[in-house]
Design an enzyme around this catalytic site. Structure first.
Site: not given
Ligand code: BHB
Ligand code: ZN
Length: 374
Positions: A93, A268, A306, A308, A311, A337
């Site tokens: 990110d 993510d 599961c 893993c 488990c 897990h």
């Molecule tokens: C661990 N993750 C939460 C981190 C990667 S995703 C972070 C992340 C989460 C959310 N909800 C919105 C945004 C967003 O609008 N812009 C950016 N750059 N990152 C975002």
């Molecule tokens: Zn498991």
């Protein structure tokens, strides 16, 4: 240089896509869940554990790695893959989101965002050019543009102004790393809050610049779940058809299945790793709170469905004991897990799309997690 198509769609089930994303560190089968490894480690597990649970691509974070140990130090150590010994794809990110979520003291301007380190109070400026430079030093396979994520509940005027800044920053990121400049991919981030017309405006501006992939940002930031689902349904299918689509920071098992049925390919979320450490475990029968007394003498596996390591090997009684005793092993076994559950969920979705049975998978998850749809 003509770029080969990095993303192939292999099957569809409604808006859901079964795809394949190619990166410099291998291909990613989509839909995919990406474990979060913010400071260069997926908390409590090692790369061998990640391979064992089926992780394909993991997340790193520009903000955290820039502040510690430093992106130039990581570059001198051969880049993030070599540094953390993860040889699969990595997405990073851009850091803007973390600046806003971790720092009271920050100043937002046309040039970029000025902030003080949450570690030592030192002053820094993230510009679009800087965050591209940091991600190039890290060597991530997918880089994200610098964006402003308006807080959930922001009024329409603020969101409209903010998306203009995000587009101008995205253009500067693209100019700093033009298409074809290298093997790393650059994804744009669509903003626009909970307003369909602003979301379409943000997308049109980003598509006009051109990115290898497109993310939906600005969701799961405190807005009502109904608003998130409304924007997801409106925008998921509208994102460019032949590019990977990433829903940032989402989500619960039901959110992920809902995202897939609306055409999202990549997810993510910190839920599996964070909740593993507070004893909330995701299973085929819903959430299990492992610290509950009812598990004191329960010899059954956490989740019979599961396969893993946790488990296959340990009882609920033992997992409860480790958690109550605050044993470090509790974090590792619970994380193994939970990650396996989220990774198996997207693996099952890939199979369901090929078989045309996504509706059945969604019904199963909705029944196991009735509280998620709230
Ligand atoms: C661990 N993750 C939460 C981190 C990667 S995703 C972070 C992340 C989460 C959310 N909800 C919105 C945004 C967003 O609008 N812009 C950016 N750059 N990152 C975002
Ligand atoms: Zn498991």
């Amino acid at each position: 240089m003509e770029r080969q198509n990095i993303f192939t769609i292999l099957a569809r089930d409604g808006h859901a896509r079964r795809g394949r994303l190619s990166t410099a560190h291998g291909t990613v089968e989509t839909p995919v869940f990406m474990p979060v490894g913010t400071v260069g480690s997926v908390k409590a597990v090692c790369p061998a554990d990640l391979k064992d649970v089926g992780a394909q691509i993991i997340l790193g974070n520009t903000y955290h790695l820039y502040l510690r140990p430093g992106d130039e130090l990581v570059a001198r150590r051969g880049g993030l893959h070599r540094f953390m010994r993860w040889d699969g794809p990595i997405l990073t990110d851009s850091g803007g989101f973390q600046v806003f979520s971790l720092n009271e003291l920050r100043r937002l301007g046309e040039e970029g965002v000025e902030f003080r380190s949450h570690l030592d109070g030192s002053r820094h400026l993230f510009t679009p050019e800087k965050v591209v430079s940091i991600q190039r030093n890290l060597g991530s396979d997918v880089m994200m543009v610098l964006d402003e994520c308006p807080p959930g509940g922001s009024d329409r005027d603020y969101v409209a102004r903010s998306l203009g800044l995000t587009t101008r920053w995205a253009r500067r990121c693209r100019e700093a790393y033009p298409a074809g400049a290298g093997e790393q991919h650059l994804f744009g981030i669509v903003q626009g809050g909970i307003y369909e017309d602003l979301r379409e405006e943000s997308l049109a501006q980003l598509a006009g610049i051109g990115f290898e992939g497109y993310a939906l940002g600005g969701l799961s930031v405190g807005e009502k779940k109904a608003d998130m689902y409304r924007i997801l349904a409106h925008m998921g299918p509208r994102l460019p058809e032949n590019a990977p689509r990433y829903l940032m920071g989402v989500g619960t098992p039901l959110d992920i299945v809902t995202g897939i049925e609306n055409g999202i390919d990549m997810f993510d979320c910190v839920l599996p790793t964070r909740n593993a450490r507070n004893g909330t475990l995701y299973t085929s029968q819903g959430k299990v709170n492992i610290k509950r007394a009812e598990f004191r003498e329960d010899d059954s596996p956490l989740d019979p469905a599961c396969s893993c390591y946790t488990c296959r090997t340990f009882s609920r009684a033992y997992l409860r004991h480790l958690y109550v005793a605050k044993e470090i092993l509790s974090f590792r076994l619970n994380t193994i897990h939970n990650l396996r559950y989220f990774l198996d969920l997207t693996a099952r979705a890939r199979t369901a799309i090929e078989a045309g049975t996504m509706a059945a998978l969604k019904a199963e998850i909705a029944a196991a997690y009735p509280e998620d749809g709230a």
